[in-house]
Design an enzyme around this catalytic site. Structure first.
Site: not given
Ligand code: GLN
Length: 180
Positions: A79, A161, A163
């Site tokens: 992410c 994710h 994890e």
């Molecule tokens: N929206 C976050 C970003 O732009 C990422 C979200 C996440 O890591 N769950 O960094």
């Protein structure tokens, strides 16, 4: 096998717990000195990519990590970690759309296919997706016509994710890539 987990902000604890389930030794990376030890791989967790990026600069960690990543240390980003590996470290040739699912779909879970693993549970939290990949990038998973996992040499990224689920197979996939 020892994996360093960047522990500045976001969901690093869940990565550590998942690696512990796989009986992998881990340590937290919070400051420059933490990078002096020997390790075999690196995880950049989810969180807020702008915040993690700022902290990387303030703590003077950015250049050290960039160096290690350029030298080929296997790195897995989830992410926000994906966003940083693509946009800040330029470690994987992908075009990323941040917060790609809009407000309504801010967070959701699906089961979908991941290359060489099969169906896995995927949790998305204000996730990005990958709009475009370069020729050198291997697509590992597609959800709703958007790429959500990819690999380029020693760099693995997921928009979701793993994890945050009890399924350890994506982490095992990362570890197996190191030992292969
Ligand atoms: N929206 C976050 C970003 O732009 C990422 C979200 C996440 O890591 N769950 O960094």
């Amino acid at each position: 096998m020892r994996i360093g987990v960047l522990a500045l902000q976001g969901g690093f604890v869940e990565h550590i717990i998942t690696l512990q389930k796989l009986e992998i030794e881990t340590f937290e990376i919070r400051k420059k000195q933490d990078l002096k030890q020997k390790f075999d791989g690196l995880i950049i967790p989810g969180g807020e990519s702008t915040v993690i990026g700022k902290l990387l600069d303030e703590l003077e960690l950015f250049e050290h990590l960039q160096d290690l990543i350029n030298k080929g240390v296997p790195t897995f980003g989830t992410c926000a970690g994906l966003i940083l590996l693509a946009n800040r470290f330029k470690a994987i040739n992908i075009k990323v759309k941040r917060n790609a699912y809009g407000r309504q779909l801010g967070s959701f879970a699906v089961n979908a296919e991941f290359k060489d693993i099969g169906q896995i549970p995927m949790v998305f939290i204000r996730a990005p997706y990958i709009e475009k990949v370069g020729n050198e990038v291997e697509t590992l998973s597609v959800v709703d016509e958007h790429i959500v996992a990819a690999r380029q040499n020693h760099i693995l990224v997921t928009a979701f994710h793993p994890e945050l689920t009890s399924d350890t197979r994506v982490h095992r996939f990362f570890i197996e890539g190191i030992t292969a």
